[in-house]
Design a protein around this motif. Structure first.
Motif, PDB file in Angstrom:
ATOM      1  N   VAL A 201      -8.757  -2.036 -50.513  1.00  0.00           N
ATOM      2  CA  VAL A 201      -9.750  -2.774 -51.422  1.00  0.00           C
ATOM      3  C   VAL A 201      -9.693  -2.489 -53.013  1.00  0.00           C
ATOM      4  CG1 VAL A 201     -12.219  -3.155 -51.404  1.00  0.00           C
ATOM      5  CG2 VAL A 201     -11.079  -3.036 -49.190  1.00  0.00           C
ATOM      6  N   VAL A 202      -9.709  -1.156 -53.097  1.00  0.00           N
ATOM      7  CA  VAL A 202      -9.870  -0.861 -54.600  1.00  0.00           C
ATOM      8  C   VAL A 202      -8.819  -1.268 -55.168  1.00  0.00           C
ATOM      9  CG1 VAL A 202     -10.003   1.195 -56.135  1.00  0.00           C
ATOM     10  CG2 VAL A 202     -11.686   1.062 -54.097  1.00  0.00           C
ATOM     11  N   ALA A 203      -7.348  -1.234 -54.602  1.00  0.00           N
ATOM     12  CA  ALA A 203      -6.272  -1.813 -55.139  1.00  0.00           C
ATOM     13  C   ALA A 203      -6.018  -3.094 -55.370  1.00  0.00           C
ATOM     14  CB  ALA A 203      -4.905  -1.152 -54.269  1.00  0.00           C
ATOM     15  N   THR A 204      -6.822  -3.824 -54.325  1.00  0.00           N
ATOM     16  CA  THR A 204      -6.894  -5.286 -54.784  1.00  0.00           C
ATOM     17  C   THR A 204      -7.823  -5.548 -55.897  1.00  0.00           C
ATOM     18  OG1 THR A 204      -6.525  -5.857 -52.206  1.00  0.00           O
ATOM     19  CG2 THR A 204      -7.840  -7.490 -53.494  1.00  0.00           C
ATOM     20  N   LEU A 205      -9.022  -4.745 -56.036  1.00  0.00           N
ATOM     21  CA  LEU A 205      -9.872  -4.853 -57.007  1.00  0.00           C
ATOM     22  C   LEU A 205      -8.987  -4.547 -58.248  1.00  0.00           C
ATOM     23  CD1 LEU A 205     -12.855  -5.148 -58.355  1.00  0.00           C
ATOM     24  CD2 LEU A 205     -13.041  -2.823 -57.954  1.00  0.00           C
ATOM     25  N   ALA A 206      -8.235  -3.621 -58.351  1.00  0.00           N
ATOM     26  CA  ALA A 206      -7.448  -3.303 -59.479  1.00  0.00           C
ATOM     27  C   ALA A 206      -6.340  -4.589 -60.110  1.00  0.00           C
ATOM     28  CB  ALA A 206      -6.749  -2.000 -59.250  1.00  0.00           C
ATOM     29  N   LEU A 207      -5.804  -5.183 -58.957  1.00  0.00           N
ATOM     30  CA  LEU A 207      -4.952  -6.552 -59.137  1.00  0.00           C
ATOM     31  C   LEU A 207      -6.060  -7.490 -59.975  1.00  0.00           C
ATOM     32  CD1 LEU A 207      -2.621  -7.966 -56.808  1.00  0.00           C
ATOM     33  CD2 LEU A 207      -4.706  -9.392 -57.509  1.00  0.00           C
ATOM     34  N   ILE A 208      -6.979  -7.638 -59.308  1.00  0.00           N
ATOM     35  CA  ILE A 208      -7.964  -8.598 -60.140  1.00  0.00           C
ATOM     36  C   ILE A 208      -8.328  -8.145 -61.509  1.00  0.00           C
ATOM     37  CG2 ILE A 208     -10.211  -9.823 -60.223  1.00  0.00           C
ATOM     38  CD1 ILE A 208      -9.879  -9.695 -56.795  1.00  0.00           C
ATOM     39  N   MET A 209      -8.576  -7.112 -61.636  1.00  0.00           N
ATOM     40  CA  MET A 209      -8.820  -6.399 -63.017  1.00  0.00           C
ATOM     41  C   MET A 209      -7.754  -6.650 -64.015  1.00  0.00           C
ATOM     42  SD  MET A 209     -10.968  -3.087 -62.338  1.00  0.00           S
ATOM     43  CE  MET A 209     -11.267  -2.536 -63.816  1.00  0.00           C
TER      44      MET A 209
ATOM     45  N   SER B 201      -9.847  -5.797 -74.829  1.00  0.00           N
ATOM     46  CA  SER B 201      -8.723  -6.057 -73.973  1.00  0.00           C
ATOM     47  C   SER B 201      -8.102  -4.705 -73.620  1.00  0.00           C
ATOM     48  CB  SER B 201      -7.980  -7.009 -74.576  1.00  0.00           C
ATOM     49  OG  SER B 201      -8.541  -8.349 -74.802  1.00  0.00           O
ATOM     50  N   ARG B 202      -7.778  -4.073 -74.635  1.00  0.00           N
ATOM     51  CA  ARG B 202      -7.098  -2.644 -74.113  1.00  0.00           C
ATOM     52  C   ARG B 202      -8.125  -1.788 -73.361  1.00  0.00           C
ATOM     53  NH1 ARG B 202      -2.180  -1.608 -77.151  1.00  0.00           N
ATOM     54  NH2 ARG B 202      -1.553  -3.349 -78.387  1.00  0.00           N
ATOM     55  N   PHE B 203      -9.158  -1.511 -73.713  1.00  0.00           N
ATOM     56  CA  PHE B 203     -10.014  -0.742 -72.849  1.00  0.00           C
ATOM     57  C   PHE B 203     -10.156  -1.358 -71.399  1.00  0.00           C
ATOM     58  CE2 PHE B 203     -14.290   0.514 -71.585  1.00  0.00           C
ATOM     59  CZ  PHE B 203     -14.018   2.210 -71.608  1.00  0.00           C
ATOM     60  N   TRP B 204     -10.198  -2.571 -71.153  1.00  0.00           N
ATOM     61  CA  TRP B 204     -10.363  -3.211 -69.741  1.00  0.00           C
ATOM     62  C   TRP B 204      -9.132  -2.843 -69.050  1.00  0.00           C
ATOM     63  CZ3 TRP B 204     -13.996  -4.970 -66.788  1.00  0.00           C
ATOM     64  CH2 TRP B 204     -13.499  -5.780 -65.697  1.00  0.00           C
ATOM     65  N   LEU B 205      -8.038  -2.978 -69.694  1.00  0.00           N
ATOM     66  CA  LEU B 205      -6.694  -2.852 -69.038  1.00  0.00           C
ATOM     67  C   LEU B 205      -6.576  -1.228 -68.945  1.00  0.00           C
ATOM     68  CD1 LEU B 205      -4.090  -4.097 -68.351  1.00  0.00           C
ATOM     69  CD2 LEU B 205      -3.091  -3.710 -70.376  1.00  0.00           C
ATOM     70  N   LEU B 206      -6.977  -0.470 -69.723  1.00  0.00           N
ATOM     71  CA  LEU B 206      -6.898   1.266 -69.327  1.00  0.00           C
ATOM     72  C   LEU B 206      -7.911   1.098 -68.026  1.00  0.00           C
ATOM     73  CD1 LEU B 206      -6.358   4.024 -70.119  1.00  0.00           C
ATOM     74  CD2 LEU B 206      -8.496   4.073 -71.567  1.00  0.00           C
ATOM     75  N   MET B 207      -9.031   0.804 -67.956  1.00  0.00           N
ATOM     76  CA  MET B 207      -9.859   0.889 -67.059  1.00  0.00           C
ATOM     77  C   MET B 207      -9.304   0.257 -65.735  1.00  0.00           C
ATOM     78  SD  MET B 207     -12.518   2.457 -67.534  1.00  0.00           S
ATOM     79  CE  MET B 207     -11.958   3.677 -69.110  1.00  0.00           C
ATOM     80  N   SER B 208      -8.626  -0.648 -65.661  1.00  0.00           N
ATOM     81  CA  SER B 208      -8.018  -1.214 -64.617  1.00  0.00           C
ATOM     82  C   SER B 208      -6.804  -0.222 -64.034  1.00  0.00           C
ATOM     83  CB  SER B 208      -7.405  -2.415 -64.656  1.00  0.00           C
ATOM     84  OG  SER B 208      -6.723  -2.614 -65.754  1.00  0.00           O
ATOM     85  N   TYR B 209      -6.122   0.305 -64.976  1.00  0.00           N
ATOM     86  CA  TYR B 209      -5.147   1.286 -64.468  1.00  0.00           C
ATOM     87  C   TYR B 209      -5.576   2.558 -64.160  1.00  0.00           C
ATOM     88  CZ  TYR B 209      -1.341  -1.489 -66.997  1.00  0.00           C
ATOM     89  OH  TYR B 209      -0.557  -2.366 -67.325  1.00  0.00           O
ATOM     90  N   ILE B 210      -6.787   2.908 -64.589  1.00  0.00           N
ATOM     91  CA  ILE B 210      -7.491   4.059 -63.885  1.00  0.00           C
ATOM     92  C   ILE B 210      -7.941   3.680 -62.599  1.00  0.00           C
ATOM     93  CG2 ILE B 210      -9.811   5.419 -64.128  1.00  0.00           C
ATOM     94  CD1 ILE B 210      -9.236   5.507 -67.120  1.00  0.00           C
ATOM     95  N   VAL B 211      -8.509   2.285 -62.324  1.00  0.00           N
ATOM     96  CA  VAL B 211      -8.788   2.123 -60.971  1.00  0.00           C
ATOM     97  C   VAL B 211      -7.511   2.083 -60.056  1.00  0.00           C
ATOM     98  CG1 VAL B 211      -9.675   0.210 -59.650  1.00  0.00           C
ATOM     99  CG2 VAL B 211     -10.844   1.013 -61.606  1.00  0.00           C
TER     100      VAL B 211
END
Length: 163
Positions: A58-66, A89-99
């Motif tokens: 579920v978290v991986a699917t959330l990361a896909l969306i992010m 944009s870069r901060f959001w991408l960093l957070m999505s990679y952390i997720v």
């Protein structure tokens, strides 16, 4: 860095041309295969799998969306007067990679804690399937992100997007 440094220019042009056409379809196939692994493990294991073991997928699917909420042109074009869009944009991408990394870490933890180190468990297939699920979903996210060309502001991915 350009793709032309690693492959021939003809191959790079072919890949860039076909990535827009086939990238979203392959990405969807990877996403479906990831969830198919997990559903197969739940159906074939014969035991009741707790909800905690569902969370990495579920978290991986959330990361896909992010990951795919960001346009690639926001990451590549820097404007001194953009009011922080470049940074956000870069901060959001960093957070999505952390997720994303948290999802993989969670699936490895489930595999080790509940299946590999527990000798009373008969099969480790649900743990292995959870790891396969998260890696395929996150591979799907990256393929879908890369298959979009910079400047895709209308959201279309192929010539058939009007259907």
């Amino acid at each position: 860095m350009s793709l032309n440094y690693f492959v021939a220019p003809q191959v790079a042009a072919f890949l860039e041309e076909k990535a827009r056409d086939y990238g979203p379809g392959l990405s969807g196939a990877l996403f479906g295969a990831g969830w198919w692994f997990w559903v197969d493990a739940c159906a074939a294991s014969g035991v009741n799998i707790p909800f905690v073991q569902y969370l990495p997928g579920v978290v991986a699917t959330l990361a896909l969306i992010m990951i795919n909420c960001i346009r690639r042109d926001e990451l590549q074009e820097y404007d001194a007067f953009d009011e922080g869009v470049f940074f956000r944009s870069r901060f959001w991408l960093l957070m999505s990679y952390i997720v994303s990394i948290a999802a993989i870490g969670g699936s490895v933890a489930v595999l080790l804690k509940d299946y590999a180190l527990d000798t009373s468990v008969q099969t480790a297939w649900p743990g292995v399937a959870g790891l396969c699920q998260t890696t395929l979903i996150l591979g799907s996210a990256l393929l879908f992100f890369v298959s979009r060309l910079p400047g895709d502001t209308d959201g279309s991915y192929s010539a058939y997007s009007s259907f």
